[in-house]
Design a protein around this motif. Structure first.
Motif, PDB file in Angstrom:
ATOM      1  N   PRO A  88       0.581  -1.192   0.016  1.00 50.82           N
ATOM      2  CA  PRO A  88      -0.042  -0.109  -0.007  1.00 50.82           C
ATOM      3  C   PRO A  88       0.933   1.306   0.053  1.00 50.82           C
ATOM      4  CG  PRO A  88      -0.925  -1.582   1.673  1.00 50.82           C
ATOM      5  CD  PRO A  88       0.438  -2.156   1.124  1.00 50.82           C
ATOM      6  N   GLY A  89       0.106   2.200  -0.711  1.00 46.45           N
ATOM      7  CA  GLY A  89       1.060   3.486  -0.871  1.00 46.45           C
ATOM      8  C   GLY A  89       0.515   4.122  -2.075  1.00 46.45           C
ATOM      9  N   ARG A  90       1.196   5.397  -2.416  1.00 43.13           N
ATOM     10  CA  ARG A  90       1.085   6.076  -3.562  1.00 43.13           C
ATOM     11  C   ARG A  90       2.108   5.842  -4.334  1.00 43.13           C
ATOM     12  NH1 ARG A  90      -3.733   8.378  -3.498  1.00 43.13           N
ATOM     13  NH2 ARG A  90      -3.203   9.730  -5.404  1.00 43.13           N
ATOM     14  N   TYR A  91       1.932   5.658  -5.681  1.00 41.17           N
ATOM     15  CA  TYR A  91       2.370   5.572  -6.911  1.00 41.17           C
ATOM     16  C   TYR A  91       2.341   6.254  -8.024  1.00 41.17           C
ATOM     17  CZ  TYR A  91       3.780   1.270  -4.054  1.00 41.17           C
ATOM     18  OH  TYR A  91       4.138   0.360  -3.062  1.00 41.17           O
ATOM     19  N   ILE A  92       3.593   6.437  -8.890  1.00 42.08           N
ATOM     20  CA  ILE A  92       3.249   7.251  -9.912  1.00 42.08           C
ATOM     21  C   ILE A  92       3.636   6.228 -10.967  1.00 42.08           C
ATOM     22  CG2 ILE A  92       4.335   9.143 -11.154  1.00 42.08           C
ATOM     23  CD1 ILE A  92       4.912  10.100  -8.179  1.00 42.08           C
ATOM     24  N   MET A  93       2.889   6.329 -12.158  1.00 42.37           N
ATOM     25  CA  MET A  93       3.216   5.480 -13.274  1.00 42.37           C
ATOM     26  C   MET A  93       3.865   6.310 -14.424  1.00 42.37           C
ATOM     27  SD  MET A  93       0.741   2.363 -14.799  1.00 42.37           S
ATOM     28  CE  MET A  93      -0.714   3.416 -14.579  1.00 42.37           C
ATOM     29  N   HIS A  94       4.739   5.759 -15.253  1.00 41.63           N
ATOM     30  CA  HIS A  94       5.357   6.603 -16.236  1.00 41.63           C
ATOM     31  C   HIS A  94       5.366   5.528 -17.531  1.00 41.63           C
ATOM     32  CE1 HIS A  94       7.341   9.011 -13.355  1.00 41.63           C
ATOM     33  NE2 HIS A  94       7.850   8.085 -12.703  1.00 41.63           N
ATOM     34  N   VAL A  95       5.035   6.031 -18.616  1.00 41.36           N
ATOM     35  CA  VAL A  95       4.939   5.051 -19.600  1.00 41.36           C
ATOM     36  C   VAL A  95       5.805   5.538 -20.676  1.00 41.36           C
ATOM     37  CG1 VAL A  95       3.075   3.917 -21.481  1.00 41.36           C
ATOM     38  CG2 VAL A  95       2.299   5.024 -19.117  1.00 41.36           C
ATOM     39  N   ASP A  96       6.355   4.582 -21.421  1.00 45.44           N
ATOM     40  CA  ASP A  96       7.386   4.771 -22.638  1.00 45.44           C
ATOM     41  C   ASP A  96       7.194   3.890 -23.884  1.00 45.44           C
ATOM     42  OD1 ASP A  96       9.193   6.762 -21.086  1.00 45.44           O
ATOM     43  OD2 ASP A  96       9.312   4.930 -19.801  1.00 45.44           O
ATOM     44  N   VAL A  97       7.158   4.417 -24.812  1.00 38.73           N
ATOM     45  CA  VAL A  97       7.108   3.354 -26.039  1.00 38.73           C
ATOM     46  C   VAL A  97       8.400   3.440 -26.715  1.00 38.73           C
ATOM     47  CG1 VAL A  97       5.728   2.771 -28.226  1.00 38.73           C
ATOM     48  CG2 VAL A  97       4.682   3.676 -26.199  1.00 38.73           C
ATOM     49  N   PHE A  98       9.163   2.160 -27.152  1.00 41.85           N
ATOM     50  CA  PHE A  98      10.339   2.131 -27.869  1.00 41.85           C
ATOM     51  C   PHE A  98      10.081   1.451 -29.162  1.00 41.85           C
ATOM     52  CE2 PHE A  98      11.521   2.367 -23.572  1.00 41.85           C
ATOM     53  CZ  PHE A  98      12.452   3.278 -23.345  1.00 41.85           C
ATOM     54  N   ASP A  99      10.756   1.632 -30.295  1.00 38.44           N
ATOM     55  CA  ASP A  99      10.639   0.839 -31.552  1.00 38.44           C
ATOM     56  C   ASP A  99      11.020  -0.562 -31.304  1.00 38.44           C
ATOM     57  OD1 ASP A  99      13.247   0.647 -31.366  1.00 38.44           O
ATOM     58  OD2 ASP A  99      13.542   1.785 -33.432  1.00 38.44           O
ATOM     59  N   HIS A 100      11.006  -1.078 -32.400  1.00 38.06           N
ATOM     60  CA  HIS A 100      11.212  -2.830 -32.206  1.00 38.06           C
ATOM     61  C   HIS A 100      12.637  -3.094 -31.881  1.00 38.06           C
ATOM     62  CE1 HIS A 100      12.726  -2.166 -36.364  1.00 38.06           C
ATOM     63  NE2 HIS A 100      13.454  -3.333 -36.241  1.00 38.06           N
ATOM     64  N   THR A 101      13.559  -2.217 -32.008  1.00 36.10           N
ATOM     65  CA  THR A 101      14.917  -2.639 -31.875  1.00 36.10           C
ATOM     66  C   THR A 101      15.210  -2.219 -30.158  1.00 36.10           C
ATOM     67  OG1 THR A 101      15.746  -0.228 -32.045  1.00 36.10           O
ATOM     68  CG2 THR A 101      15.787  -1.678 -33.858  1.00 36.10           C
ATOM     69  N   GLY A 102      14.231  -1.365 -29.619  1.00 36.83           N
ATOM     70  CA  GLY A 102      14.548  -1.119 -28.222  1.00 36.83           C
ATOM     71  C   GLY A 102      15.294  -0.008 -27.793  1.00 36.83           C
ATOM     72  N   ALA A 103      15.772   0.775 -28.980  1.00 33.98           N
ATOM     73  CA  ALA A 103      16.865   1.674 -28.973  1.00 33.98           C
ATOM     74  C   ALA A 103      16.123   3.026 -29.112  1.00 33.98           C
ATOM     75  CB  ALA A 103      18.188   1.356 -29.853  1.00 33.98           C
ATOM     76  N   ARG A 104      15.123   3.095 -29.806  1.00 33.37           N
ATOM     77  CA  ARG A 104      14.693   4.515 -30.192  1.00 33.37           C
ATOM     78  C   ARG A 104      13.523   4.692 -29.472  1.00 33.37           C
ATOM     79  NH1 ARG A 104      11.664   7.573 -34.228  1.00 33.37           N
ATOM     80  NH2 ARG A 104      10.765   5.662 -35.328  1.00 33.37           N
ATOM     81  N   LEU A 105      13.264   5.701 -28.841  1.00 34.78           N
ATOM     82  CA  LEU A 105      12.078   6.222 -27.827  1.00 34.78           C
ATOM     83  C   LEU A 105      11.220   6.805 -28.800  1.00 34.78           C
ATOM     84  CD1 LEU A 105      11.103   6.145 -25.172  1.00 34.78           C
ATOM     85  CD2 LEU A 105      12.065   8.616 -24.614  1.00 34.78           C
ATOM     86  N   VAL A 106      10.008   6.243 -29.025  1.00 33.91           N
ATOM     87  CA  VAL A 106       8.911   6.705 -29.739  1.00 33.91           C
ATOM     88  C   VAL A 106       7.993   8.003 -29.017  1.00 33.91           C
ATOM     89  CG1 VAL A 106       7.117   6.047 -31.532  1.00 33.91           C
ATOM     90  CG2 VAL A 106       9.172   4.583 -31.276  1.00 33.91           C
ATOM     91  N   ASP A 107       7.632   7.305 -28.053  1.00 35.85           N
ATOM     92  CA  ASP A 107       6.749   8.547 -27.268  1.00 35.85           C
ATOM     93  C   ASP A 107       7.242   8.049 -25.829  1.00 35.85           C
ATOM     94  OD1 ASP A 107       5.194  10.424 -26.464  1.00 35.85           O
ATOM     95  OD2 ASP A 107       3.274   9.435 -26.889  1.00 35.85           O
ATOM     96  N   SER A 108       6.814   9.199 -24.882  1.00 30.84           N
ATOM     97  CA  SER A 108       7.085   9.005 -23.501  1.00 30.84           C
ATOM     98  C   SER A 108       6.252   9.700 -23.013  1.00 30.84           C
ATOM     99  CB  SER A 108       8.546   9.218 -23.198  1.00 30.84           C
ATOM    100  OG  SER A 108       8.811   9.410 -21.754  1.00 30.84           O
ATOM    101  N   TRP A 109       5.498   9.250 -21.814  1.00 27.04           N
ATOM    102  CA  TRP A 109       4.578  10.129 -20.914  1.00 27.04           C
ATOM    103  C   TRP A 109       5.021   9.768 -19.439  1.00 27.04           C
ATOM    104  CZ3 TRP A 109      -1.239   9.653 -20.924  1.00 27.04           C
ATOM    105  CH2 TRP A 109      -1.950  10.729 -20.509  1.00 27.04           C
ATOM    106  N   ALA A 110       5.720  10.741 -18.984  1.00 29.54           N
ATOM    107  CA  ALA A 110       6.217  10.911 -17.399  1.00 29.54           C
ATOM    108  C   ALA A 110       4.901  11.197 -16.522  1.00 29.54           C
ATOM    109  CB  ALA A 110       7.485  11.599 -17.228  1.00 29.54           C
ATOM    110  N   ASP A 111       4.864  10.702 -15.421  1.00 24.08           N
ATOM    111  CA  ASP A 111       3.877  11.162 -14.355  1.00 24.08           C
ATOM    112  C   ASP A 111       2.720  10.906 -15.244  1.00 24.08           C
ATOM    113  OD1 ASP A 111       5.978  11.684 -12.657  1.00 24.08           O
ATOM    114  OD2 ASP A 111       5.993  13.953 -13.417  1.00 24.08           O
ATOM    115  N   ALA A 112       2.346   9.887 -15.941  1.00 25.14           N
ATOM    116  CA  ALA A 112       1.014   9.865 -16.598  1.00 25.14           C
ATOM    117  C   ALA A 112       0.023   9.655 -15.669  1.00 25.14           C
ATOM    118  CB  ALA A 112       0.778   8.584 -17.434  1.00 25.14           C
TER     119      ALA A 112
END
Lengths: 265, 408
Positions: free
Chosen positions: B357-381
């Protein structure tokens, strides 16, 4: 009144706290208790005897001699007993606010404690005063009344301090008013000048000085210590009774208005 | 001798709030008594009987009147009406170390604090050594308290208060301070006092603490007694109440991204945009919080602008106090999302949620198929709460399952 006995250990503890912390972070320590009054004695004695040429009355042991410094210090010791207790007490409730909000105990305990610590200061000044008179060979049987007059001053001061400190807890201005009034009262008490001098020169002011309760204590003190005379027999008992009544009233007023102190502060 | 050591009879306490506080003489003289008063009842008719020798808990949200009740029991406040009777010597721990003088040594402060709390000189001398021993401050006891750390001050304060040998001990939230080891020592000492017949009243937000220590619990809400009785029962009805209250007042945990945030800031538009994030149950109904030990789902709405192969969708959970607690992405799990185009919903099931129990903050990131390129990122979603029906569950972030075995 029975509470005074019941909580004496607590009062003692507060006295020990005030006493032991007063000069703890200073190099000269308790010597300041002596240096402070002696310094103001020096300044006042110089200004008022050399510049204003005020003449002290003749000494009790030798009518041909006078000592302005000894006359002045007699009044100062009496005055300091009063003003010392008052100034120490008045801010006590506010400075102990943290404690009073969190623990239940009689709120007058820190006040009486700080006064007891002040008794040491009064005692020191009295010793210096006696030393001065012994040096001047001005010693007499009338001295035995001195402790009783001082006791009356202390009771009176404590009574006034109890009332004013509870007023100060409700209205924070009181401590500033007290500073101003004390400053004025000092000059309306025959400390820097003999009472007879006002009587002769400024008749209207004589009435004011006579109405000032501190005059009632300072004058007998001059008599027994400086002039080595006994005041009329009723004077000292009357002063003691007066001091006791003011003290009792102070306690009553304090208890009446301190019930919700935990919330007010 | 009655069976109760504390009886609270229909206690009401009114506080006046001066909207324009006048504490100077001039203001009172010039403008008369303040008319701009707001009165409120901090306690409104509370009656309690606390059995002799019991450990009694008081719970409730902030401003429910818990501390006011305790201060009235301790004699610091007077009740506006009603009465409190206490049988025996009382000691209250409203704040540890209140009244310690910084210039005085630990030993001198023990004397002062002891006499403020009602001990005689000889009693203080008798317990002095035990107090120093319990606080674990032997080498520092003759140093001025101003050189102590806050933990040391608290230890000294607690040690003085519990060695008073009181018949009734009131404790207000003070045990939340101090390190783990000292807290344990405090609780052990409270149990010891109680075995000797001391009645203890504990005010706390730590429901787990209360549940494990107290026999009976009173639940206060807006100055009124909601329930009193067996600890576990009162606590569970309190929790149910808190959970339903919160679900009424808190918006559903759906985060829609602002239009501006989806605009490309660089030269080329993002091929994938995260549109929204929400926490749901298995059926896809939005939840207002997650539960420890129960599966919940994170649903992401993605807008795939152009045909895109096998992105890595990664979510991370950060605890409100700062630490990154966990991170999960489909690549690491060996899940391929295949070719995507247009609007898609990606659902992630978090099996038997192990987060405490507690409060949590979720971040979401989307990378391409190689995993190297960040396609979109949403911090503190999304910021969301994890709760538990089981009360307090210990420290840390993870509900660690363990098996034990004892070898002979």
């Amino acid at each position: 009144m029975t509470d005074l006995v019941r909580y004496r250990a607590l009062v003692q503890a507060f006295a020990a706290r005030d006493f032991s912390t007063r000069y703890r972070s200073s190099a000269l320590g308790w010597l300041w208790s002596l240096l402070q009054p002696l310094a103001s004695l020096l300044v006042y004695a110089a200004v008022f005897s050399l510049v204003f040429r005020i003449q002290a009355p003749p000494l009790g042991s030798d009518a041909a001699r006078t000592s302005f410094a000894a006359f002045l210090f007699t009044g100062m010791v009496t005055w300091n007993a009063f003003s010392g207790i008052l100034t120490l007490n008045i801010a006590q409730l506010r400075s102990n606010a943290d404690l009073l909000r969190k623990v239940s105990f009689p709120a007058w305990a820190p006040l009486l404690g700080s006064s007891i610590g002040q008794l040491f200061q009064i005692g020191l000044e009295v010793l210096v005063l006696m030393g001065m008179f012994i040096f001047l060979l001005n010693v007499g049987l009338s001295w035995i009344l001195m402790p009783f007059i001082l006791l009356a001053v202390v009771l009176f001061a404590q009574g006034v301090a109890l009332m004013l400190s509870i007023a100060n807890a409700h209205f924070g201005d009181v401590q500033y008013i007290v500073t101003v009034v004390l400053g004025a009262l000092y000059f309306l008490t025959p400390i820097l000048y003999p009472l007879a001098m006002v009587q002769d020169s400024v008749p209207w002011m004589y009435g004011v000085v006579l109405a000032n309760p501190m005059t009632w204590f300072v004058e007998p003190m001059h008599m027994v210590m400086y002039s080595l005379e006994f005041p009329p027999w009723w004077v000292v008992p009357a002063l003691l009774a007066f001091g006791a009544v003011v003290f009792y009233l102070g306690l009553r007023v304090f208890n009446r208005y301190s019930e919700d102190l935990g919330e007010i502060l | 001798m009655s069976d109760y050591s504390i009886s609270v009879r229909d206690v009401r306490k009114k506080f006046k709030r001066h909207l324009d506080r006048r504490s100077t003489l001039k203001e009172t003289l010039v403008r008369g008594r303040s008319r701009n008063l707001q009165e409120f009842w901090a306690l409104n008719g509370v009656s309690l009987d606390i059995p002799r020798g019991s450990m009694f808990g008081v719970i409730g949200h902030n401003g429910s009147g818990k501390s006011t009740l305790l201060k009235i029991m301790a004699g610091i406040y007077r009740p506006t009406s009603g009465s409190v009777s206490i049988d025996g010597r009382l000691s209250a721990l409203i704040e540890l170390g209140a009244g310690f003088h910084p210039e005085m040594t630990g030993r001198e402060n023990i004397r002062l604090n002891g006499s403020i709390l009602g001990l005689s000189k000889s009693e203080i001398n008798q317990t002095m050594e035990r107090i120093i021993e319990f606080a674990g401050l032997r080498e520092f006891i003759d140093d001025p308290v101003k050189h102590y750390s806050s933990g040391m001050t608290v230890r000294l304060g607690f040690s003085v208060a519990v060695h008073l040998d009181p018949d009734v001990l009131l404790v207000d939230e003070v045990l939340a301070v101090g390190d783990e080891e000292f807290q344990r020592k405090c609780f052990d000492h409270l149990s010891y006092l109680r075995k000797r017949g001391t009645t203890i009243v504990l005010v706390s937000h730590g429901l787990g603490q209360i549940e494990s220590l107290c026999d009976e619990v009173a639940w206060l809400d807006h100055g009124e007694l909601q329930a009193t009785g067996q600890a576990s029962k009162v606590i569970s009805s309190y929790l149910t109440h808190v959970n339903t209250e919160e679900s009424l007042h808190r918006p559903r945990l759906v985060a829609e991204r602002e239009e501006s945030a989806t605009q490309p800031d660089g030269a080329d538009a993002r091929p994938i945009e995260i549109m929204s994030v929400q926490i749901t149950d298995e059926q896809g109904t939005a939840l207002d919080h997650a539960e420890t030990g129960q599966t919940f789902y994170v649903r992401l709405a993605l807008d795939v602008k152009e045909r895109f192969l096998g992105p890595n969708v990664r979510i991370s959970f950060q605890h409100e106090t700062g630490p990154l607690v966990a991170m999960v992405g489909n690549h690491r799990l060996g899940v391929d999302l295949g070719w995507l185009e247009g609007r898609h919903t990606v659902e992630m099931g978090l099996t038997d949620n192990p987060l405490l129990p507690g409060r949590y903050i979720m971040h979401v990131d989307v990378f391409d198929h190689t995993g190297a390129r960040l396609v979109d990122s949403w911090a503190d979603a999304v910021e969301f709460a994890i709760r538990s029906q089981r009360g307090e569950m210990g420290q840390g972030f993870i509900d660690l399952q363990a098996s034990y075995r004892v070898d002979p």
